[in-house]
Design an enzyme around this catalytic site. Structure first.
Site, PDB file in Angstrom:
ATOM      1  N   LYS A 202     -12.545  14.539  48.789  1.00 23.73           N
ATOM      2  CA  LYS A 202     -12.032  15.026  47.501  1.00 23.73           C
ATOM      3  C   LYS A 202     -13.187  15.089  46.524  1.00 23.73           C
ATOM      4  O   LYS A 202     -13.958  14.128  46.407  1.00 23.73           O
ATOM      5  CB  LYS A 202     -10.950  14.061  47.002  1.00 23.73           C
ATOM      6  CG  LYS A 202     -10.478  14.290  45.585  1.00 23.73           C
ATOM      7  CD  LYS A 202      -9.316  13.368  45.255  1.00 23.73           C
ATOM      8  CE  LYS A 202      -9.065  13.276  43.764  1.00 23.73           C
ATOM      9  NZ  LYS A 202      -7.870  12.478  43.448  1.00 23.73           N
TER      10      LYS A 202
HETATM   11  C1  R5P Z   1      -9.647   9.146  41.277  1.00 21.10           C
HETATM   12  O1  R5P Z   1     -10.338   9.615  42.030  1.00 21.10           O
HETATM   13  C2  R5P Z   1      -8.329   8.586  41.485  1.00 21.10           C
HETATM   14  O2  R5P Z   1      -7.864   8.733  42.751  1.00 21.10           O
HETATM   15  C3  R5P Z   1      -7.443   9.098  40.459  1.00 21.10           C
HETATM   16  O3  R5P Z   1      -6.547   8.127  40.123  1.00 21.10           O
HETATM   17  C4  R5P Z   1      -6.757  10.377  40.687  1.00 21.10           C
HETATM   18  O4  R5P Z   1      -6.890  10.900  41.946  1.00 21.10           O
HETATM   19  C5  R5P Z   1      -7.218  11.337  39.693  1.00 21.10           C
HETATM   20  O5  R5P Z   1      -6.372  12.437  39.591  1.00 21.10           O
HETATM   21  P1  R5P Z   1      -6.575  13.429  38.361  1.00 21.10           P
HETATM   22  O6  R5P Z   1      -8.015  13.387  37.988  1.00 21.10           O
HETATM   23  O7  R5P Z   1      -6.162  14.771  38.861  1.00 21.10           O
HETATM   24  O8  R5P Z   1      -5.692  12.945  37.263  1.00 21.10           O
END
Ligand code: R5P
Length: 293
Positions: A202
């Site tokens: 990711k």
């Molecule tokens: C970060 O990498 C964590 O996993 C986060 O809590 C989450 O995935 C972030 O999601 P977003 O940036 O789309 O709110």
């Protein structure tokens, strides 16, 4: 005793070679059946892509805006995503076990937002991930961060445990505030994470050179959402990432902090799976919002 089987009625189709279909995901052809099966719970085989809903923010920042009551705000969304990224604490306490979608469990943690975030350790045994029916586990990797080596070690230990149990590992590029999220950095981080064994990665999107980041990573890249933006901007980012070769998105705040979370999730799905343009996705969002989604 069952009745004797009649040999004359058997159909062996001796002239038809047995099908041996290649697994549909980039870089995943050599994995064992269980690992491929779990990956197919995250990525839709028809499109080869995924829309993951990330709600694991609480593991380092507590009750994040939009996640104060996961039972009220998130549970109604869950069946509309291909996979849910979540901590085991929220999963066991709030998420209904009858859900049918993919499950990516947060497996690293330690510091809160009050401390140095890169100082994470593994925060879950692979045994528990298997017990919970995880499709994958997720670990932050802080390339260039203060605890870079420790976070890489977390990744590699999870990869080893994952291979013992057939559980893929999602390596998350965790970018420190002092680092620039450009193609050079993201290409470095994603490649290192894949080289060290993560089966999916990711990472954030960058406007210039993201297609090279994707091409240089031998396993699927999932675009991270990041901080809340206007819906059109978030959908544009998703469209561009998919066009550059990303195998999906993992969005949190841009969905659950939207004025209309279900409409936004539906619009993101349209972009990722149905090839919608940004304008078409915005129309879908607006109509969903108008209908109260
Ligand atoms: C970060 O990498 C964590 O996993 C986060 O809590 C989450 O995935 C972030 O999601 P977003 O940036 O789309 O709110």
């Amino acid at each position: 005793m069952p009745e004797a089987d009649s040999t004359s009625s058997k159909q062996f189709h001796e002239d038809v070679p047995q099908r041996n279909e290649a697994f549909f995901l980039k870089g995943a052809g050599a994995y064992d059946w269980g690992m491929q099966h779990r990956l197919a719970q995250i990525f839709r085989p028809e499109t080869g892509r995924t829309v993951m809903l990330a709600i694991d923010h609480g593991y380092f920042q507590g009750p994040t805006s939009g996640l104060e009551r996961v039972d009220l705000n998130i549970v109604p969304l869950v069946s509309h995503a291909d996979a849910l990224m979540v901590t085991r604490g929220i999963l066991r306490s709030v998420i209904p076990a009858a859900m049918q979608h993919g499950l990516v469990l947060r497996a690293s943690g330690g510091p809160s937002i009050l401390k140095e975030l890169s100082n994470e350790q593994i925060a879950m045994d692979m045994d528990d991930a298997v017990r919970l029916g995880a499709s994958a586990v997720a670990v932050q990797v802080f390339i260039g961060g203060e605890y870079e080596t420790q976070s890489v070690h977390n990744l590699t230990r999870l990869v080893d445990a994952g291979y013992r149990h057939g559980v893929p590992v999602l390596g998350v590029t965790a970018v420190g505030k002092e680092l620039v999220r450009d193609a050079r950095y993201l290409g470095l981080a994603t490649r290192i994470i894949a080289e060290l064994g993560a089966q999916l990665v990711k990472t954030y999107y960058c406007d210039v050179g993201f297609e090279q980041v994707v091409a240089g990573c031998p396993v699927p890249i999932i675009m991270a959402g990041g901080k809340k933006q206007p819906e059109r901007d978030a959908l544009t980012m998703a469209r561009r990432a998919i066009d550059a070769g990303a195998a999906g998105v993992d969005m949190g705040r841009n969905i659950f902090q939207s004025a209309a979370p279900l409409a936004m999730l539906t619009a993101v799905r349209g972009v990722v799976h149905d090839g919608l343009t940004v304008n078409q996705a915005m129309d879908l969002f607006e109509s969903g919002r108008g209908a109260g989604a």
